[in-house]
Design a protein around this motif. Structure first.
Motif, PDB file in Angstrom:
ATOM      1  N   VAL A   1      45.676 -31.733  48.955  1.00  0.00           N
ATOM      2  CA  VAL A   1      44.066 -31.722  49.661  1.00  0.00           C
ATOM      3  C   VAL A   1      43.756 -30.656  50.587  1.00  0.00           C
ATOM      4  O   VAL A   1      42.869 -29.946  50.195  1.00  0.00           O
ATOM      5  CB  VAL A   1      43.510 -33.389  49.779  1.00  0.00           C
ATOM      6  N   ALA A   2      44.584 -30.814  51.539  1.00  0.00           N
ATOM      7  CA  ALA A   2      44.516 -29.684  52.833  1.00  0.00           C
ATOM      8  C   ALA A   2      44.161 -28.147  52.384  1.00  0.00           C
ATOM      9  O   ALA A   2      43.832 -27.667  52.500  1.00  0.00           O
ATOM     10  CB  ALA A   2      46.260 -29.650  53.609  1.00  0.00           C
ATOM     11  N   SER A   3      45.500 -28.040  51.369  1.00  0.00           N
ATOM     12  CA  SER A   3      44.802 -26.382  50.681  1.00  0.00           C
ATOM     13  C   SER A   3      44.030 -26.261  49.740  1.00  0.00           C
ATOM     14  O   SER A   3      43.460 -25.360  50.393  1.00  0.00           O
ATOM     15  CB  SER A   3      46.391 -26.762  49.581  1.00  0.00           C
TER      16      SER A   3
ATOM     17  N   GLU B   1      39.839 -40.737  63.084  1.00  0.00           N
ATOM     18  CA  GLU B   1      40.457 -39.675  64.056  1.00  0.00           C
ATOM     19  C   GLU B   1      39.551 -38.020  64.407  1.00  0.00           C
ATOM     20  O   GLU B   1      39.246 -37.703  65.574  1.00  0.00           O
ATOM     21  CB  GLU B   1      41.743 -39.104  64.507  1.00  0.00           C
ATOM     22  N   ALA B   2      39.199 -37.663  63.566  1.00  0.00           N
ATOM     23  CA  ALA B   2      38.512 -36.834  62.802  1.00  0.00           C
ATOM     24  C   ALA B   2      37.028 -36.814  61.841  1.00  0.00           C
ATOM     25  O   ALA B   2      37.595 -37.594  60.985  1.00  0.00           O
ATOM     26  CB  ALA B   2      38.904 -34.999  62.706  1.00  0.00           C
ATOM     27  N   VAL B   3      36.652 -35.841  61.598  1.00  0.00           N
ATOM     28  CA  VAL B   3      35.307 -35.881  60.442  1.00  0.00           C
ATOM     29  C   VAL B   3      35.042 -35.028  59.877  1.00  0.00           C
ATOM     30  O   VAL B   3      35.264 -33.748  60.773  1.00  0.00           O
ATOM     31  CB  VAL B   3      33.791 -36.402  60.917  1.00  0.00           C
ATOM     32  N   PRO B   4      35.781 -34.264  58.337  1.00  0.00           N
ATOM     33  CA  PRO B   4      35.011 -33.602  58.420  1.00  0.00           C
ATOM     34  C   PRO B   4      33.808 -32.408  57.864  1.00  0.00           C
ATOM     35  O   PRO B   4      32.652 -33.100  58.397  1.00  0.00           O
ATOM     36  CB  PRO B   4      35.552 -33.427  56.735  1.00  0.00           C
ATOM     37  N   ARG B   5      33.980 -31.317  58.533  1.00  0.00           N
ATOM     38  CA  ARG B   5      32.512 -30.828  58.905  1.00  0.00           C
ATOM     39  C   ARG B   5      31.859 -30.088  57.368  1.00  0.00           C
ATOM     40  O   ARG B   5      32.744 -30.762  56.255  1.00  0.00           O
ATOM     41  CB  ARG B   5      32.955 -28.979  59.679  1.00  0.00           C
ATOM     42  N   ARG B   6      30.571 -30.170  57.451  1.00  0.00           N
ATOM     43  CA  ARG B   6      29.876 -30.080  56.184  1.00  0.00           C
ATOM     44  C   ARG B   6      30.625 -29.247  55.167  1.00  0.00           C
ATOM     45  O   ARG B   6      30.418 -29.772  53.961  1.00  0.00           O
ATOM     46  CB  ARG B   6      28.432 -28.787  56.399  1.00  0.00           C
ATOM     47  N   ARG B   7      31.279 -27.915  55.022  1.00  0.00           N
ATOM     48  CA  ARG B   7      31.836 -27.064  53.923  1.00  0.00           C
ATOM     49  C   ARG B   7      32.765 -28.339  53.981  1.00  0.00           C
ATOM     50  O   ARG B   7      33.402 -27.689  52.569  1.00  0.00           O
ATOM     51  CB  ARG B   7      31.991 -25.813  54.456  1.00  0.00           C
ATOM     52  N   LYS B   8      34.064 -28.325  54.505  1.00  0.00           N
ATOM     53  CA  LYS B   8      34.948 -29.320  54.184  1.00  0.00           C
ATOM     54  C   LYS B   8      35.008 -30.611  52.983  1.00  0.00           C
ATOM     55  O   LYS B   8      35.590 -31.165  52.752  1.00  0.00           O
ATOM     56  CB  LYS B   8      35.429 -29.686  55.661  1.00  0.00           C
TER      57      LYS B   8
ATOM     58  N   VAL C   1      32.535 -31.250  51.793  1.00  0.00           N
ATOM     59  CA  VAL C   1      31.716 -30.789  50.400  1.00  0.00           C
ATOM     60  C   VAL C   1      32.929 -30.851  49.666  1.00  0.00           C
ATOM     61  O   VAL C   1      33.503 -30.492  48.769  1.00  0.00           O
ATOM     62  CB  VAL C   1      30.849 -29.646  50.373  1.00  0.00           C
ATOM     63  N   LYS C   2      34.398 -29.536  49.709  1.00  0.00           N
ATOM     64  CA  LYS C   2      35.170 -29.376  49.537  1.00  0.00           C
ATOM     65  C   LYS C   2      35.432 -30.715  49.113  1.00  0.00           C
ATOM     66  O   LYS C   2      36.275 -31.191  47.440  1.00  0.00           O
ATOM     67  CB  LYS C   2      35.833 -28.342  49.077  1.00  0.00           C
ATOM     68  N   LEU C   3      36.367 -31.554  50.057  1.00  0.00           N
ATOM     69  CA  LEU C   3      36.578 -33.220  49.768  1.00  0.00           C
ATOM     70  C   LEU C   3      36.193 -33.479  48.933  1.00  0.00           C
ATOM     71  O   LEU C   3      36.817 -33.953  48.052  1.00  0.00           O
ATOM     72  CB  LEU C   3      36.400 -33.822  51.065  1.00  0.00           C
TER      73      LEU C   3
ATOM     74  N   VAL D   1      43.512 -33.249  57.993  1.00  0.00           N
ATOM     75  CA  VAL D   1      43.406 -34.502  56.266  1.00  0.00           C
ATOM     76  C   VAL D   1      43.994 -35.642  57.314  1.00  0.00           C
ATOM     77  O   VAL D   1      43.400 -36.440  56.867  1.00  0.00           O
ATOM     78  CB  VAL D   1      43.904 -34.330  54.903  1.00  0.00           C
ATOM     79  N   ARG D   2      45.196 -36.161  57.814  1.00  0.00           N
ATOM     80  CA  ARG D   2      45.367 -36.723  58.335  1.00  0.00           C
ATOM     81  C   ARG D   2      44.455 -37.742  59.006  1.00  0.00           C
ATOM     82  O   ARG D   2      44.376 -38.744  59.238  1.00  0.00           O
ATOM     83  CB  ARG D   2      46.829 -36.506  59.295  1.00  0.00           C
ATOM     84  N   ARG D   3      43.545 -36.830  59.776  1.00  0.00           N
ATOM     85  CA  ARG D   3      43.285 -37.350  61.201  1.00  0.00           C
ATOM     86  C   ARG D   3      42.333 -37.793  60.144  1.00  0.00           C
ATOM     87  O   ARG D   3      41.484 -38.498  60.950  1.00  0.00           O
ATOM     88  CB  ARG D   3      43.093 -36.449  62.245  1.00  0.00           C
ATOM     89  N   TRP D   4      41.275 -36.887  59.331  1.00  0.00           N
ATOM     90  CA  TRP D   4      40.100 -37.749  58.376  1.00  0.00           C
ATOM     91  C   TRP D   4      40.785 -38.953  58.146  1.00  0.00           C
ATOM     92  O   TRP D   4      39.547 -39.956  58.138  1.00  0.00           O
ATOM     93  CB  TRP D   4      40.073 -36.956  57.639  1.00  0.00           C
ATOM     94  N   GLU D   5      41.330 -38.969  57.216  1.00  0.00           N
ATOM     95  CA  GLU D   5      41.912 -40.612  56.877  1.00  0.00           C
ATOM     96  C   GLU D   5      42.816 -41.695  57.966  1.00  0.00           C
ATOM     97  O   GLU D   5      42.270 -42.648  57.327  1.00  0.00           O
ATOM     98  CB  GLU D   5      43.543 -40.561  56.131  1.00  0.00           C
ATOM     99  N   HIS D   6      42.687 -40.812  59.364  1.00  0.00           N
ATOM    100  CA  HIS D   6      42.374 -41.675  60.497  1.00  0.00           C
ATOM    101  C   HIS D   6      41.544 -42.672  61.070  1.00  0.00           C
ATOM    102  O   HIS D   6      41.676 -43.010  61.928  1.00  0.00           O
ATOM    103  CB  HIS D   6      44.513 -42.098  61.062  1.00  0.00           C
TER     104      HIS D   6
END
Length: 69
Positions: free
Chosen positions: A19-21, A37-44, A46-48, A30-35
């Motif tokens: 997923v990171a790649s 601890e962080a939220v992906p920015r808009r472009r990321k 959309v890709k996610l 990706v780990r931080r998103w899953e836990h």
């Protein structure tokens, strides 16, 4: 949101590294998103959503956030 990302990733048979790649981020991101601890920015985000086969809304994210990243 965080458990949802992990559950969707696992349902697709993807690793955090894969997923990171695809999203152009590190495995740590990706780990931080899953836990939660962080939220992906808009472009990321959309890709996610695309790689997980869901909408941004299904991830519990908004597309109105920052566009950088």
């Amino acid at each position: 949101m965080s458990n949802n990302i992990r559950d969707l990733r696992l349902a697709r048979g993807l690793t955090q590294v894969e997923v990171a790649s695809i999203c152009g981020v590190t495995e740590v991101a990706v780990r931080r998103w899953e836990h939660g601890e962080a939220v992906p920015r808009r472009r990321k985000a959309v890709k996610l959503a695309k790689v997980l086969g869901v909408s941004i809304a299904a991830l519990g994210l908004s597309v109105g956030g920052p566009t950088k990243g």
